[in-house]
Design an enzyme around this catalytic site. Sequence first.
Site, PDB file in Angstrom:
ATOM      1  N   GLY A  30     -27.221  87.500   8.741  1.00 40.84           N
ATOM      2  CA  GLY A  30     -26.176  87.953   7.826  1.00 40.84           C
ATOM      3  C   GLY A  30     -25.893  89.435   7.979  1.00 40.84           C
ATOM      4  O   GLY A  30     -26.214  90.025   9.010  1.00 40.84           O
ATOM      5  N   HIS A  36     -21.492  90.792  15.706  1.00 38.66           N
ATOM      6  CA  HIS A  36     -21.693  89.350  15.485  1.00 38.66           C
ATOM      7  C   HIS A  36     -20.387  88.597  15.751  1.00 38.66           C
ATOM      8  O   HIS A  36     -20.394  87.539  16.369  1.00 38.66           O
ATOM      9  CB  HIS A  36     -22.061  89.073  14.021  1.00 38.66           C
ATOM     10  CG  HIS A  36     -23.405  89.587  13.611  1.00 38.66           C
ATOM     11  ND1 HIS A  36     -23.564  90.609  12.708  1.00 38.66           N
ATOM     12  CD2 HIS A  36     -24.657  89.201  13.963  1.00 38.66           C
ATOM     13  CE1 HIS A  36     -24.849  90.825  12.517  1.00 38.66           C
ATOM     14  NE2 HIS A  36     -25.540  90.009  13.267  1.00 38.66           N
ATOM     15  N   SER A 186     -26.870  95.699  11.644  1.00 38.60           N
ATOM     16  CA  SER A 186     -26.781  95.562  10.188  1.00 38.60           C
ATOM     17  C   SER A 186     -27.489  96.725   9.510  1.00 38.60           C
ATOM     18  O   SER A 186     -27.160  97.106   8.397  1.00 38.60           O
ATOM     19  CB  SER A 186     -27.418  94.251   9.754  1.00 38.60           C
ATOM     20  OG  SER A 186     -26.819  93.194  10.458  1.00 38.60           O
ATOM     21  N   ARG A 187     -28.477  97.295  10.196  1.00 38.33           N
ATOM     22  CA  ARG A 187     -29.235  98.406   9.611  1.00 38.33           C
ATOM     23  C   ARG A 187     -28.410  99.688   9.504  1.00 38.33           C
ATOM     24  O   ARG A 187     -28.757 100.578   8.726  1.00 38.33           O
ATOM     25  CB  ARG A 187     -30.454  98.723  10.466  1.00 38.33           C
ATOM     26  CG  ARG A 187     -31.515  97.677  10.367  1.00 38.33           C
ATOM     27  CD  ARG A 187     -32.498  97.838  11.506  1.00 38.33           C
ATOM     28  NE  ARG A 187     -33.283  96.627  11.637  1.00 38.33           N
ATOM     29  CZ  ARG A 187     -34.560  96.529  11.323  1.00 38.33           C
ATOM     30  NH1 ARG A 187     -35.213  97.565  10.903  1.00 38.33           N
ATOM     31  NH2 ARG A 187     -35.203  95.395  11.447  1.00 38.33           N
TER      32      ARG A 187
END
Length: 279
Positions: A30, A36, A186-187
């Site tokens: 997610g 992505h 995502s980080r």
Amino acid sequence: MLVFAKIKSVQQKINSLNKGTKIGFVPTMGALHRGHLSLIEKAKIENNIVVVSIFVNPTQFDKEEDLINYPKTIDKDLSLLKSVGCNIVFVPTAKEIYADNIKSQQFDFDGLEHQMEGKFRKGHFDGVGTIVKRLFEIVTPDNSYFGEKDFQQLQIIKKMVQKNQIPVNIIGCDIFREEDGLAMSSRNSRLTYEQRKAAPFIYKTLKQAKIEFGIKNALEVTEWVKNEFEKHPLLELEYFEIANEETLQPIENKKTSQKYRAFIAVFAGKIRLIDNISL
Ligand code: PAF
């Protein structure tokens, strides 16, 4: 777009597809970004239907704090997935996947797991192997897509598939970067304004290391990189390593017949960022 939380329901849907339907699968945790989406777009072109899983897998986190703080943006993720034409989303709970036994299977990845990330994140690749194998059993994809930012993970998944004779093609996809060169992750959303401004230094240094590798040996390049980070006020180098692309073994003597890649892990405060470059 269909969204399933139960293994049984997603399997039922997949079993009901016409024989020969090509399934492309993109497993994720997610907090989706354009990186992505580029995997999903590639999967769309190469398959008849695309399945995406969203599951923050507890067994691959070596630090509880990291698991708790992992960004969760499910509503935004679902609308992004819809916008790129994803067909099926699988969003299980930890209980659905692990029942009451949140534990990894132990794998032998022929030593790939002991290099780089494996040295700094104990048990991480057993966790990744466990969840990816489980998801492959549930989704039964023809093709599955992984970003090269996690290059070691990609090689380990290829090894896992080969050793367990899982009938799926593993497709590695180029690293997707922000305009300033920072590898998408995502980080990145957890970086402060100052850290985010500093972070492109990682890729800038990798690009320069590639140039240096043309005229210097691996040890000299490594020293040069360490030195660059020692001078940096916001970024702390965890490791920089030049390794054989296939075996991930650290380079000994440069051979023109072999492919090398430089790998890096850096802390910006508590946020750990990784990147790599083909040399
Ligand atoms: O790369 C990731 O996001 C994860 O490691 C993966 C492959 C989805 C397994 O949890």
